[in-house]
Design a protein around this motif. Sequence first.
Motif, mmCIF file in Angstrom:
data_model
loop_
_atom_site.group_PDB
_atom_site.id
_atom_site.type_symbol
_atom_site.label_atom_id
_atom_site.label_comp_id
_atom_site.label_asym_id
_atom_site.label_seq_id
_atom_site.Cartn_x
_atom_site.Cartn_y
_atom_site.Cartn_z
ATOM 1 N N ALA A 58 2.694 11.165 32.270
ATOM 2 C CA ALA A 58 3.810 12.096 32.129
ATOM 3 C C ALA A 58 4.313 12.193 30.695
ATOM 4 O O ALA A 58 4.671 13.264 30.228
ATOM 5 C CB ALA A 58 4.934 11.663 33.059
ATOM 6 N N GLY A 59 4.322 11.062 30.005
ATOM 7 C CA GLY A 59 4.877 11.059 28.655
ATOM 8 C C GLY A 59 4.206 12.060 27.745
ATOM 9 O O GLY A 59 4.845 12.679 26.895
ATOM 10 N N PHE A 60 2.920 12.229 27.941
ATOM 11 C CA PHE A 60 2.213 13.197 27.096
ATOM 12 C C PHE A 60 2.754 14.596 27.312
ATOM 13 O O PHE A 60 3.055 15.321 26.357
ATOM 14 C CB PHE A 60 0.727 13.174 27.400
ATOM 15 N N PHE A 61 2.888 14.964 28.566
ATOM 16 C CA PHE A 61 3.356 16.322 28.836
ATOM 17 C C PHE A 61 4.792 16.487 28.361
ATOM 18 O O PHE A 61 5.174 17.549 27.893
ATOM 19 C CB PHE A 61 3.217 16.646 30.317
ATOM 20 N N GLY A 62 5.569 15.416 28.505
ATOM 21 C CA GLY A 62 6.927 15.465 27.994
ATOM 22 C C GLY A 62 6.923 15.855 26.531
ATOM 23 O O GLY A 62 7.569 16.809 26.104
ATOM 24 N N LYS A 63 6.173 15.095 25.765
ATOM 25 C CA LYS A 63 6.111 15.394 24.336
ATOM 26 C C LYS A 63 5.556 16.790 24.113
ATOM 27 O O LYS A 63 6.027 17.538 23.268
ATOM 28 C CB LYS A 63 5.213 14.378 23.650
ATOM 29 N N TYR A 64 4.538 17.093 24.881
ATOM 30 C CA TYR A 64 3.901 18.383 24.690
ATOM 31 C C TYR A 64 4.894 19.528 24.924
ATOM 32 O O TYR A 64 4.969 20.460 24.141
ATOM 33 C CB TYR A 64 2.705 18.501 25.625
ATOM 34 N N PHE A 65 5.650 19.406 26.021
ATOM 35 C CA PHE A 65 6.616 20.471 26.306
ATOM 36 C C PHE A 65 7.656 20.554 25.195
ATOM 37 O O PHE A 65 8.068 21.643 24.786
ATOM 38 C CB PHE A 65 7.298 20.225 27.655
ATOM 39 N N LEU A 66 8.085 19.389 24.740
ATOM 40 C CA LEU A 66 9.055 19.396 23.640
ATOM 41 C C LEU A 66 8.488 20.124 22.432
ATOM 42 O O LEU A 66 9.144 20.988 21.843
ATOM 43 C CB LEU A 66 9.391 17.967 23.233
ATOM 44 N N PHE A 67 7.273 19.759 22.101
ATOM 45 C CA PHE A 67 6.678 20.356 20.904
ATOM 46 C C PHE A 67 6.524 21.865 21.061
ATOM 47 O O PHE A 67 6.866 22.630 20.163
ATOM 48 C CB PHE A 67 5.310 19.733 20.618
#
Lengths: 486, 105, 165, 635, 456
Positions: free
Chosen positions: E374-383
């Motif tokens: 999940a953390g990856f997508f979190g960062k991805y969405f933020l970016f």
Amino acid sequence: MITTALLFFPLVVGLLLFLLKGETVKKVALGASIVEFLLGVVAFVNFNKGNGLPQYELNIPWIKSLGINFHIGMDGISLLLVGLTTFLLPLIILAANRNSYKNPTNLYALMLLMQFGLIGVFTAQDAFLFYIFWEVALIPIYFIALLWGGEQKVKITFKFFIYTLAGSLLMLVGLIYVYFQTPAPHSFSLTSLYELELTNGTQSWLFWLFFFAFAIKMPVFPFHSWLADTYTDAPTPGTMLLSGIMSKMGVYGAIRLLLPIVPQGIMEWGPLAITLAIIGVLYASLMAMYQKDYKRLIAYSSAAHVGLIAAGVFSLTHNGMVGGVIQMVAHGISAFGLFYVVDILVNRTGSRDLDKLGGIRVVAPNYATAFLIILLASIALPLTSGFVGEFLLMAGIYEYNSWLAFFGGLTTILGAVYMLKSYQKAVLGDKTEISDKFHDLVLQEKIILIPVILAIFILGVYPKPFIEIAEPAVKNLFSLMSITIK
Amino acid sequence: MEVIKAIPLNHYILLSAVLFAIGVMGVLVRRNAIIIFMCIELMLNAVNLLMVAFSAHHGDGKGQVFVFFIMAVAAAEVAVGLSILIMIHRNTETTDVGFLNKLKF
Amino acid sequence: MTHYAFYFLSFLAILSALMVVFSKNPIHSVLYLVLTFFAIAGHYLLLNAQFLAVVHIVVYAGAIMVLFLYVLMLLNLNVDAEPKNKTWVKVAGVLSGGMLMLTLIATFSKAETQALVQKDPSIGVTANLGKILFNDFALPFEISSILLLSAMVGAIMLSKKEAKN
Amino acid sequence: MKELVWLVPVLPLIGFLIISLGKNYFSKSIAGILASVAVLGAFVISLGIFFEMNGLHGKAFTLVLFDWISTGDFKVNIAFLVDPLSSIMLLIITGIGFLIHLYSMGYMHDDEGYAKFFSYLNLFVFFMLLLVLGDNYLLMFAGWEGVGLASYLLIGFWFKNHSYNDAAKKAFIVNRIGDLGFVLGIILIYITFGSINYATVFGEAVNLTSNMPVITAITLLLFVGAMGKSAQIPLYTWLPDAMAGPTPVSALIHAATMVTAGVYMIARSNILYTLAPETLGFVAIIGAATAVFAATIGIFQNDIKKVLAYSTVSQLGYMFLALGVGAFTGGVFHLMTHAFFKALLFLGAGSVIHAMGGEQDIRKMGGLKKYIPITYMTFLIGTIAISGIPPFSGFFSKDEILAHAFQVSPLLWGLGVLGSLMTTFYMFRLFFLTFFGTFRGTEEQHHHLHESPKTMTIPLIVLAVLAALGGFIGVPHVLGGNHWLEHFLAPVFKASEVFAHGHKLSHTTEYVLMAVTVILTIVFILFARNKFVSKNYVPSTDDSKLTFIPKLLTNKYYVDEFYNTIIVKPLNGLASFTYKILELKGINLLVDSVGKLVVFTSSVVRKVQSGNTGFYILAMVVSIVVILIINLFNK
Amino acid sequence: MKALLLVSGLGFLGILSEILNFKKFIYKLSIVGLLAAIVVTFLEWDNPTPAYFNNMVYFDNLAISFIAVLLITGLLWFLMAESIFENDGLQSDKSTLVLFSIVGAVCMVAYNNITMLFIGIEILSICMYVLAGSKKESLGSNESAMKYFLMGAFATGFLLMGIAFIYGASASFDVMEIKAYMSNSPQNIELVYTGIILLAIGLAFKISAVPFHFWAPDVYEGAPIQVTALMSTIVKTAAIAAFYKLFTVSFGSQEIVWSTTLSYIAALSVLIGNIIAVFQSNVKRMLAYSGISHAGYLLLAILANNAAGGTALTYYTLAYSVATIAAFTVVANVASVKGSSDFTSFEGLGKKNKLITISVIVSMMSLAGIPPFAGFFGKYFLFTSYLENHSINLVIIGLIGSAISIYYYFRLIVNLFKGESDEVIPLSLTSKIVLIIAIILTVAMGIFPEIMNGGW
């Protein structure tokens, strides 16, 4: 449909494996990988060779709001690499069988998960999905190397992981950038990325973002410093996965993303990239010459070969590209074979040190023969698998620049130097204390080596079916590039 | 009270700024936790004053109501702060903030 | 006249505030702080916030400062036992505090030059405030109870002596 | 018959496969028979093809088996080309190959790797046939590298001995150096002509003009390949070492067939070479230089096989001289006669070694004439043939070469004659030291001396006959012959005739040249006889007494040492430098230092977190002030 | 709204339990209550009339998602923190404080008036001050409470000053009214500027962004592990949600004022947080620094200044909270056996503790932002939300930080496999449940990242 099956079958089995214990694990893993191979064969047989576009597609929305689809499919290049993966994995699993690794459950499960990631990379038709699988494939191999590696494993795997991940993060930046360049609603699908018409300036820096990721993965000089340690220190199944299949991810990525998306960037930086690749070829060959540790030697030789593949691909010639694709398969097989025969060596004698080995042919003629055949394939003797690709690569590079071809070609000489030297030191010579510990191939080893040797000769003598599969995809690739090159 | 007209709003702002800064200064130069608490109270009071001034300026009661809440908070904070202080004093016999530097890096 | 009152109260507030900071004896600090509070209450009165001024005195001078004094007595801190900060720390503290002040002053020196006009002098009246507080601000008012309650629970929890077992 | 051409390479391949896979399942004598039968079968078919070809008057025939590599406009088939040149090569390879198989059945009889040996021999024959039969350069290259592999395997046949392995490795690597040139040449052909099929390439080449740089480049690159395979200066050093292999191997691979692949290749590409006269000049110079250079070394060698090896290098030099002066037929002719007499000499040497129980030093032989008469006789024939005494085969071929050389440049002719005379001298030196005088070996060897078995002597006799009479297929017009070989090969070299220029020599000149050569040769024979038979001179075994020139020559001009110093050691040094300095101290350190930098920064920056609340608040206030000031000015 | 009331009620029950002597049940009661609150929250989805109490609070879908994140985190926290509710006369106090802190957090998320925000912040902060010191005999805990309190109160001063300036300019505390004021080219520009900056500073302190992060590592390290878990999840989630709402809604039109400052704060947080974390030997402290770097990432959502930022934020906070809770669960259990939460305590645990191993791997990889967790997508969405209308520079700094972060996250994983140890860390049932839920959530969110993307 068959892509989906190919992709998810190893995942499902891999996860199930975590729940199993004992000897059944090996059998299930092996069985699953064989079934997977048969699936691969089915895909191979039913493949429409005339078509350079992805086949067996599955395309369902995944993250709608960001234009990300779960889109998988295989064109010729994908199919060959998927085929390579499915072909090698049963052999790798079988090869791992003999060594008594602690916690075998996890090892086999991780290997299947690795296969899942690799097939994902090779079949993804959506750039975001590609990235996800790119990373997913990294995790199992990291743990394989970490958990079953040698003495320096912690440091080495760490470096490996951070290094490759740092590279792929740059790729992510590039992907996000091009994503925002697509017409709204933005999309990550490869087709829409291929249609982009980026300015030359943009392509110029985008090139580097992608290139770093792929260059580290291949690896291309000077991004190779993780390679030898990782290859040497990882357990043999891990090394086989790394050099046999994973090192192809970089080249595949370049073919799939770099070339069609930033062709102008390649026009601009290709000369540098190809020069780096050729320098890497020579550099790795030279280092291989110096090695006393057999695994390390093969590691560097593997880097040299992949460097040549990279150079061929970056030459942007038809022959270079087709040669690259064929050579990826061929090198995968021979690298697996080499690491396997060395593994047998290490297993029986407990040493990888060339200075301490010797005299093995006296007691193990079959082993020596198999070793020699694989070695010859690796140094690209005609009629073995290594030759077809390497010749086409050389031709492609020559079309690009004759001097580069010359320097790249030096590797065939240096390759012969270090390979034959090491073979002589390890296998030839009179009986020694080491060779007393040795015995000839047993049935299981034969079962592994015979397919490898057969594959070596089939690819070397009758590569036509493989070339036929690769060619339309390559042509399609070039047509994509010419759309974008203005 | 028309006379108040003579005083620019600016002066209120400057006055609270000065008081606030004095509070900050106090927090910075003192080591006795109690004095630091008091300085923080001073800072809050500077805010209160500013609120009331703005409230008067806008002819809007909300600012004054907000001051009530600040007072409530101040009271609560003081209660908690002093109980922490007592707890620490019980363990260490000191109210010196500089003494509390075991957790670092 | 209020003119003078304003400047006098301001002067008083600033001076006593400074004394809070620089008194050596904590008790003196407390008393200066009380003085400051009174000066601020005077300002409230000038601003027609009579109710607030009263509450201010009651809460701050009456409750909070008493609490401070109480703790000072409890912990027997009425003597000047505070270890001295190093000089450079003090200088740095004063300097940065001063800088903050200067910055704020610089920011606002040209800001709102118009005089403060009381558009509605009656807003400070208890009834008006009550209307606002119990109509618009009913929820914060209620929630404040939770604030106070948790402060209470917390204060008790922290300061109560454990039964040693 | 020609449709069966595919069987020619496939029979030995089958032989190889059966023996190598099944050698544990049948007795070793069967292995030898199987291998020989396979090659015999190939020979029979080759004969059929040859006669058919003779009847067709050089009409070439191509048999396409299947697609090998074909992508884009690059198309290569596994296809066999039968034309006069390849059919004659087939005969040489399978014929001599068969004789040597036969010989080996005796020679290798007691070796533990008997079956393995035959499987390798068959493998070699397969690749050699592939080399000459391929209808394109790539297939030739496949055979080319394949014979290199077989040579590697056979040189290192006694793999327990590391010096043999070294020799094998050296052979392979030096060949690889040449092969790189060859591959690049092939690629350049492909780029230039769009194809690497002989038919297409030569067909288009005819329309080109002479002296095009690209053709010069192609031919030079191809010639680099030939230098490696055919042991020309500077890549000849592997061949003398290759004598480490069993003697039949030396005869078959390192004398009769494989080393002549370069000659075959240039003869095959004659049209390209004709178009590049500069390359031809270069080939001629290299050939002449090699011929003389190797001959000088041969004079002072004491190992029977080494002498023959240098003689082989020298003779190969002749062939290249022939090619270089445009005498393609002469080159092929000499290739053929050389195959006969050199195979004979090697096998004879093998027989001697066999008799001597493995001894190869001629200083320890002597007087063997009476113990091994058949060997003696056949060896004599071979020696005469190589010396170029008429009417033995060597005379005709050598004469043709020298005549052509004279046509181009008397200097080349001079060099050729010089080499030839030296050849005569050292061959007779060898001959006399071995068979005349008194026996100088140990008592035990003395007891052991015996003539070789039939399987060994029959091939000797057959080859002796060929060496003696083989020259008659190319009797020049000047001697009243009609040069059958020239006519037979004419279709292959027809195209290049167009470009060949230069005047024909008058008959008188030719007679004079012949006479000079023959007379000088006989003088040298007598000189050798005088020295080694009459005066009974035996070279000293103590090298330290040698004067400068003999010492230089005994040590082969220190070429190996020279290469070692300027190539091998620097390369190893470079490898060591690359790994130890560039990699470990350079790139690795650089990459690692990024990580270390982060850790170091971390260890420094974290000190900011001092644990002191006062400091924290101060830092916050300062930050706030800074932010406010920045915003104040940014407004 | 109902959830707010429900949780408040639960808090009161906690106090009552002390008086009416049903302390033993309060733990289970809290869990049941939180579950109910989660259900109730979701029932309010797509609320047609989101405003309550004269626009004091506003329960739109964004707020509800954040509340859901808070409540889920709270629930997981209660499960993991079972041990601090045992054998201690203070369990009712603690549960009350925790529940009240959740109430405060909910206020911070659902506020529509700065008053509510302020009170919410204070409720949360005061509860945290106390909880940080709840291990009364421990000097570390004392120091932690004191530092937190001192600096928290100090920062509150700045926050209030900011509120005062904003009030002075706009004459209102209402988020929407301020928005209206801000978008019509406000006068009193100095007040607006300074107010916004001071508010940003106050809130940056709450999410522990550099250079207002100094409290975090010390406080995290000193506080009881469970409280640290609470601080690094609930406090951060609530603060960033409040921050987001205030800055994108009220001050969205004044982006020019705060974007530069916040950009620098974000970049510094990412870099300094990650870099210092590298050298830590204590896992708690490492997680504190990692929390600082995550504050930097979270700020990207605010800097994005668009709706996608909010969506990304809900996803990210949930992913981050779940992974953090899992990490702290492991740390708490290991520390309780080994007596310390140093990296060395984890050595060799990978052999016999399957669940712990998997949890550590999954949570660390998720925190490090490695797909498919999940953390990856979190960062991805933020970016992506940030990149929608901003340049890429900050994202690159974020990625550099990510690369550095792998170093320390993976150090924990690697430590699990270092050395030989047959030690088995006993896990309570609740801990197991937490870990399993966390693993499933982390993976599921990775595979179906859209689950958080309901439309609002």
